[in-house]
Design an enzyme around this catalytic site. Sequence first.
Site, PDB file in Angstrom:
ATOM      1  N   GLU A  20      44.897   9.208  50.748  1.00  0.00           N
ATOM      2  CA  GLU A  20      44.014   9.577  51.850  1.00  0.00           C
ATOM      3  C   GLU A  20      44.305  11.013  52.250  1.00  0.00           C
ATOM      4  OE1 GLU A  20      42.151   8.373  56.163  1.00  0.00           O
ATOM      5  OE2 GLU A  20      43.989   7.341  55.537  1.00  0.00           O
TER       6      GLU A  20
ATOM      7  N   ASP B 247      36.929  17.682  59.170  1.00  0.00           N
ATOM      8  CA  ASP B 247      36.389  18.588  60.182  1.00  0.00           C
ATOM      9  C   ASP B 247      34.989  19.031  59.761  1.00  0.00           C
ATOM     10  OD1 ASP B 247      35.817  20.735  61.928  1.00  0.00           O
ATOM     11  OD2 ASP B 247      37.945  21.166  62.164  1.00  0.00           O
TER      12      ASP B 247
ATOM     13  N   LYS C 111      29.376  24.707  63.350  1.00  0.00           N
ATOM     14  CA  LYS C 111      28.704  25.988  63.544  1.00  0.00           C
ATOM     15  C   LYS C 111      28.363  26.588  62.186  1.00  0.00           C
ATOM     16  CE  LYS C 111      30.881  27.044  67.982  1.00  0.00           C
ATOM     17  NZ  LYS C 111      31.731  27.995  68.738  1.00  0.00           N
TER      18      LYS C 111
ATOM     19  N   ASP D  96      30.433  11.722  60.511  1.00  0.00           N
ATOM     20  CA  ASP D  96      29.484  11.381  61.565  1.00  0.00           C
ATOM     21  C   ASP D  96      28.591  12.572  61.904  1.00  0.00           C
ATOM     22  OD1 ASP D  96      31.541  12.828  62.695  1.00  0.00           O
ATOM     23  OD2 ASP D  96      31.471  11.793  64.620  1.00  0.00           O
TER      24      ASP D  96
ATOM     25  N   THR E 284      38.074   4.937  63.213  1.00  0.00           N
ATOM     26  CA  THR E 284      39.063   5.919  63.634  1.00  0.00           C
ATOM     27  C   THR E 284      38.678   6.477  65.002  1.00  0.00           C
ATOM     28  OG1 THR E 284      37.939   7.851  62.719  1.00  0.00           O
ATOM     29  CG2 THR E 284      39.332   6.570  61.220  1.00  0.00           C
TER      30      THR E 284
END
Length: 247
Positions: A56, A131, A135, A167, A204
């Site tokens: 992972e 992450d 932007k 997401d 999570t």
Amino acid sequence: MQTPRHIRSFVLRAGRMTHAQERALTELWPTYGVDLPDDRLDLETIFGRRAPRCLEIGFGVGEVIGNLAENHPHIDYLGIEVHRPGVGRLLLNARHAGLRNLRVICHDAVEVLQSRICDHAFDEILVFFPDPWHKKRHRKRRLIDPAFVATTADKLRAGGVLRLATDWQDYAEQMLAVCNASPRLASLSPDRSYVTRPDFRPATRFERRGARLGHGVWDLAYSKLEEAAANTVDDELHGKGGQDHTG
């Protein structure tokens, strides 16, 4: 000529570390931590056995990998994370659960994959909620790009599975385009789109936060093709079988 450094997909933030997490990093690192050698890692020696392996990347505070390691003791789990508080928390939970099939690296995952992991080392690679760098000017920092996907394909055995989740819809679309373009991966979705959330993946904190903000969640899964099959797909994509795309 020097090889250009890759653009890192993370920023080391000064997150709050508890005394327990700090102590775990000191006391439990000899049990669970992996210090990087000058050469490739010998995972059989590190885990003390030969078993199926799962990696992972960016495990956060370890909700997924800790749960998997506890529920699947026949599989060896390696986690890579740069943020020390999350590593410390996972180590505490690992000790509490008495895990023997978990090891942790605290370093840049791209550098580890490129220079410290042998090819065909893993049966599964997980990248959940990296992450999003939402932007537009920061999107070049996103982890999932063609070079990274090619590297993960190197590290998977034939038939091994790459699983992704995000997401952020535009990141999901980027992941889908990049992975579908790889001649070495086959989508596990019948229409080469998204897959159903796997039952094994607990929500999570990033996913829960996204749900509170009204975000959807997109899961992707790909199987690594046998080399002969991958070469055939590559030939078809690039016209090496007598087909001239320029004409």
